[in-house]
Design an enzyme around this catalytic site. Structure first.
Site, mmCIF file in Angstrom:
data_model
loop_
_atom_site.group_PDB
_atom_site.id
_atom_site.type_symbol
_atom_site.label_atom_id
_atom_site.label_comp_id
_atom_site.label_asym_id
_atom_site.label_seq_id
_atom_site.Cartn_x
_atom_site.Cartn_y
_atom_site.Cartn_z
ATOM 1 N N THR A 41 6.057 -0.780 -3.674
ATOM 2 C CA THR A 41 7.374 -1.292 -2.937
ATOM 3 C C THR A 41 7.030 -1.978 -1.795
ATOM 4 O OG1 THR A 41 9.343 -0.165 -2.027
ATOM 5 C CG2 THR A 41 7.111 1.032 -1.701
ATOM 6 N N ASP A 42 8.021 -2.723 -1.435
ATOM 7 C CA ASP A 42 8.047 -3.662 -0.185
ATOM 8 C C ASP A 42 8.579 -2.564 0.887
ATOM 9 O OD1 ASP A 42 8.180 -5.894 1.500
ATOM 10 O OD2 ASP A 42 10.119 -6.573 0.982
ATOM 11 N N LYS A 43 8.552 -3.057 2.051
ATOM 12 C CA LYS A 43 9.050 -2.322 3.130
ATOM 13 C C LYS A 43 10.479 -2.642 3.558
ATOM 14 C CE LYS A 43 7.766 -3.038 7.537
ATOM 15 N NZ LYS A 43 9.072 -2.952 8.194
#
Length: 267
Positions: A41-43
């Site tokens: 996942t991206d942040k």
């Protein structure tokens, strides 16, 4: 009758997923999703709210924010509390407005050239008609360009990042080529975690699904957020959980590496 039964079973699965706000285009994806062993996942905006706020400024606040405001593509709405554009730039505009600084460009000193931001350069700059170049970007790429004002900047950047803040370096130079600017200072921008994302990370871990963060932010910032979210726990190897300063190509390589190890990856 088996194909029909399988189709009905998958259709029921899709409907149950839709109730939980998951949209599936292909029926077989439900089965694959149920087999996932890793989530990449991206942040920003995914694990965090994306509603950013300026928390700290290192350097002369007025000079730093004035230069930063001259180097944004975002714009505030009529309320002045938020607007349209990159959340990081909006946070800079909101902070400048709260401090009484002008957000309107000088019609006598318009922009004449823009070096746009991209994932490789990790910075952007705007040249004004008077020859002044305003530069903003990741300290990793801006500080090596600067010929003055950098004393103590690297340590300050690490200190801000260790608090979970996104750090930008603000510099000013002459000419369009980003050559030999002077560092004006640093800004630390907060992006609080999503409460529901913290719950989701814990639920995935309990179910045996690993969550891996891949972000363009500095490692200190990424690890601080990962700890706050319960994504990085004592005993975990940070390099397995947090991948920082990555490009879109790096993210694709990460997924390919995981799938080569027989992981089923949701991204």
């Amino acid at each position: 009758g088996l194909p029909a039964i399988v189709t009905i079973a998958l259709a029921i699965g899709v409907r149950r997923m839709a109730v939980r706000h998951v949209l599936v285009r292909r029926l077989s994806s439900v089965e694959t999703l149920g087999s996932a062993t890793v989530i990449v996942t991206d942040k920003t905006g995914t694990l965090t709210t994306g509603q950013m706020e300026l928390r700290e400024v290192w350097g002369d606040e007025q000079q730093v924010l004035t230069s930063a405001v001259a180097n944004v593509e975002a714009a505030l709405d009529a309320t002045g509390a938020w607007g349209v554009g990159d959340p990081t730039e909006l946070a800079l505009l909101v902070a400048a407005k709260k401090r009484g600084l002008s957000l309107e460009p000088d019609p006598k000193n318009p922009r004449v050239h823009v070096n746009p931001f991209d994932a490789e350069r990790k910075r952007m700059s705007v040249l004004l008609a008077d020859g002044v170049l305003n530069v903003k970007g990741a300290p990793l790429t801006v500080l090596p360009l600067c010929v003055a004002g950098t004393e103590g900047a690297s340590e300050a950047a690490k200190a801000l990042a260790s608090k979970g803040l996104r750090v930008l370096a603000i510099a000013k130079g002459r000419g369009a080529k980003e050559e030999s600017p002077t560092l004006l200072g640093l800004v630390g921008i907060a992006d609080p975690p999503r409460p529901e994302a913290i719950v989701a990370v814990a639920a995935a871990r309990k179910a045996g699904v690993r969550t891996v963060m891949a972000t363009g932010d500095a490692r200190e910032t990424a690890e601080a957020i990962a700890k706050e979210m319960g994504l990085l726990l004592p005993g975990d190897d940070p390099k397995d959980v947090v991948h920082a300063r990555v490009t879109p190509e790096d993210k694709l390589l990460l997924v390919r590496t995981l799938t080569a190890k027989d992981d089923v990856v949701a991204m």
